[in-house]
Design an enzyme around this catalytic site. Structure first.
Site, short mmCIF file in Angstrom:
data_model
loop_
_atom_site.label_atom_id
_atom_site.label_comp_id
_atom_site.label_asym_id
_atom_site.label_seq_id
_atom_site.Cartn_x
_atom_site.Cartn_y
_atom_site.Cartn_z
N GLU A 1 -11.28 1.43 -3.96
CA GLU A 1 -10.62 1.77 -2.58
C GLU A 1 -9.34 2.67 -3.00
O GLU A 1 -9.02 3.09 -4.13
CB GLU A 1 -10.17 0.73 -1.75
CG GLU A 1 -9.56 -0.41 -2.41
CD GLU A 1 -9.29 -1.83 -1.77
OE1 GLU A 1 -9.77 -1.80 -0.34
OE2 GLU A 1 -8.68 -2.64 -2.16
N ASP B 1 0.83 -1.36 -0.09
CA ASP B 1 0.13 0.03 -0.02
C ASP B 1 0.83 1.14 0.27
O ASP B 1 0.72 2.14 0.72
CB ASP B 1 -1.12 0.01 1.18
CG ASP B 1 -1.83 -1.39 1.31
OD1 ASP B 1 -2.01 -1.89 0.39
OD2 ASP B 1 -2.09 -1.46 2.58
#
Length: 568
Positions: A239, A63
């Site tokens: 997302e 991430d």
């Protein structure tokens, strides 16, 4: 003082000193660690002078998000229940990276002491606001009653503020500072109540952000993406949103498809930061999902990206991906990759991000590859040696659910790990010092001086995916004898695979090594000729796609006074 009192006090002090010295004997001292990676992909693809390896951060660094101030680049990654949290790296050229610490390194910032390993910190975003010369890191902390939080600093090398709790739900928040000084927060959220259409249906929401009071402005929230690029196709898990401004227009980039085999990156555009946003006609702009599963040097799950302008004034994107082993298992976790981005047209596209990815990239013009030199983070095949003599732990060493400083102690003989009355299967802070597995083929060898007092005591190595899936390889005691024991835990159920009586006269070396999915644990009492214990065991339980969750394999120096791995 009466004579008999003096005798009693003297006897008590002698007993205290004796038991105190004895107590010290069951505290392990680790005097060295050698981690060595030897993957075929690097042996078969040596670097030319103008090349560097991709991924730029091997092992569990998922991430990624990136910010720039002048010539300085700062990159952060998810850390879940690791302590300290949110590793932060610095670079001047996007090739050579130094870890400068962690964003969340205090108990006041990180409250993950009672949560599973895959909870805690998700998807941090880092941004620089030129209007107040301040860096912001915004993230979701699934622990400690926090939720979404933001921390700030004017110098990422000097530490960060305590968290400010943000008043909105959802996950994956990101912050955007516009040219006029206004700020916005975007994040993943559930659809409005009663409007969920299918499993995995999510939305992207935006708020105006009050920079003076560090809070979203109530009543400004708005859904700007419903489901994904094309709701009729039932897209899942939109997302990790980020907003960028280019040529007066606003671009919203998101991950779509979930962190797995259908992962991708998509982009939308608007004339206003609050929308409406229209999807690009050429989505996705990054994915590895369309290629044969048995392709060589496979990179998969690519997505969850962030963009930045490089030192050559061209765009680059960092993102996560995986490199599964020969059995398609994901033991090294989700790693940080980078690709150049072509933004010569209306929408950005990751260069070679829609074809099978290669292990090497051409460096930006004028950059010299210094990875592995000095404090620059290594990549490719490398050997990392640690003798714990610096009095400051290398930043790559992490704890689980609590600070390392709560259980480590530097001594002249090495690093002492004071054991907690907690074993590796409990959802509590453990007395374990972890190093990420960064290669499919690796060895991790440590030298330990230790004499356990009872079967409750154990010290050695753990190879861990999470609290319910792990291996423990350590020294313990049964009756009056010392033993080496190898334990496998799967779905929380433990089994002793092998044990062996040993005679402890001095230090012992323990090793875990992997050849793809095949792991072996071995030892030597004399520094020569390692002897295997337990044969070859499967790395299946160390894989994300077997054990579940979001982490990669961690190799730990482990000590406990609550051992339940009893030799047979």
């Amino acid at each position: 003082m009466k004579k008999n009192q003096v005798v009693l006090i003297t006897a008590f002090l002698a007993l205290f000193v004796f038991t105190g010295c004895n107590a010290q004997k069951n505290i392990p001292v680790f005097s060295s660690v050698v981690y060595e990676g030897d993957d075929d992909i690097y042996n078969e693809n040596p670097l030319d002078p103008n090349e560097f390896y991709n991924p730029i951060l091997q092992g569990m660094y998922p991430d990624p998000a990136i910010a720039r101030k002048g010539d300085d680049y700062y990159l952060v990654a998810s850390s879940f229940a690791m302590f300290p949290g949110v590793p932060i790296f610095h670079s001047n050229d996007l090739v050579n990276w130094k870890q400068i610490g962690h964003v969340l390194d205090r108990k006041s910032q990180l409250k993950v002491h009672d949560t599973g390993i895959s909870m805690g910190i998700y998807a941090p975003d880092i941004r620089y606001n030129p209007h107040n010369d301040t860096f912001y890191m915004i993230t979701t902390q699934f622990a400690g009653g926090f939720g979404n939080i933001v921390v700030k600093t004017q110098d990422p090398k000097e530490g960060w503020s305590d968290p400010i709790k943000l008043d909105f739900a959802g996950i994956d928040p990101a912050i955007f500072f516009d040219d006029d000084g206004k700020a916005y927060v975007v994040h993943n959220d559930a659809p409005n109540e009663g409007e969920e259409l299918y499993q995995g249906h999510r939305v992207i929401k935006i708020w105006e952000y009050d920079v003076e009071n560090d809070q979203v402005i109530k009543g400004t929230d708005k859904i700007i993406v419903n489901g994904g690029v094309d709701l009729s196709k039932k897209p899942i898990w939109i997302e990790a949103p980020h907003i960028y401004k280019k040529d007066g227009r606003y671009y919203l980039m998101c991950a779509e498809g979930g962190t797995g085999g259908w992962h991708s990156e998509v982009i939308f555009v608007s004339d206003n930061p609050m929308g409406p946003y229209e999807p690009a006609p050429n989505n996705p702009i990054l994915t590895q999902r369309h290629f044969p599963k048995d392709r060589k040097n496979k990179v998969d799950w690519a997505g969850h990206a962030d963009l930045v302008v490089g030192p050559d004034d061209k765009y680059y994107g960092v993102f996560l991906g995986i490199r599964p082993n020969e059995k398609d298992r994901v033991n090294t976790g989700r790693e940080t990759f980078i690709l150049p981005v072509d933004w010569s047209g209306e929408f950005p596209v990751f260069v070679n991000g829609l074809v099978p990815m290669e292990p090497k990239l051409e460096m930006p013009e004028g950059v010299e590859n210094k990875t592995g030199e000095g404090d620059f983070f290594p990549n490719g095949n490398f050997t990392y040696t640690e003798d714990f003599s610096s009095k400051n732990l290398d930043y790559r060493w992490i704890g689980l659910r609590g600070p390392r400083e709560d259980f480590i102690e530097f001594t002249k003989k090495g690093l002492k790990i004071n054991p907690f009355e907690v074993n590796i299967k409990e959802v509590k802070p453990t007395s374990t010092l972890f190093h990420r597995q960064q290669h499919k083929d690796f060895s991790f060898t440590t030298t330990i001086d230790y004499k356990p007092k009872s079967e409750n005591d154990l010290a050695g190595i753990t190879a861990l995916q999470n609290e319910g899936f792990n291996y423990v390889f350590g020294i313990t005691k049964k009756d009056k004898e010392h033993y080496l024991v190898l334990e496998r835990t799967e779905k929380g159920s433990s089994e002793i695979l092998a044990s062996k009586k040993i005679e402890l006269k001095g230090s012992i070396q323990l090793r875990v090594e992997a050849d793809g999915d095949d792991y072996r644990f071995s030892y030597t009492l004399n520094g020569e000729g390692f002897e295997n214990l337990g044969g070859t065991v499967s790395g299946d339980i160390l894989s994300t796609n077997v054990a579940g969750g979001f982490t990669g394999t961690l190799i730990g120096l482990y000590a406990t006074s609550a051992n339940d791995a009893v030799p047979e």
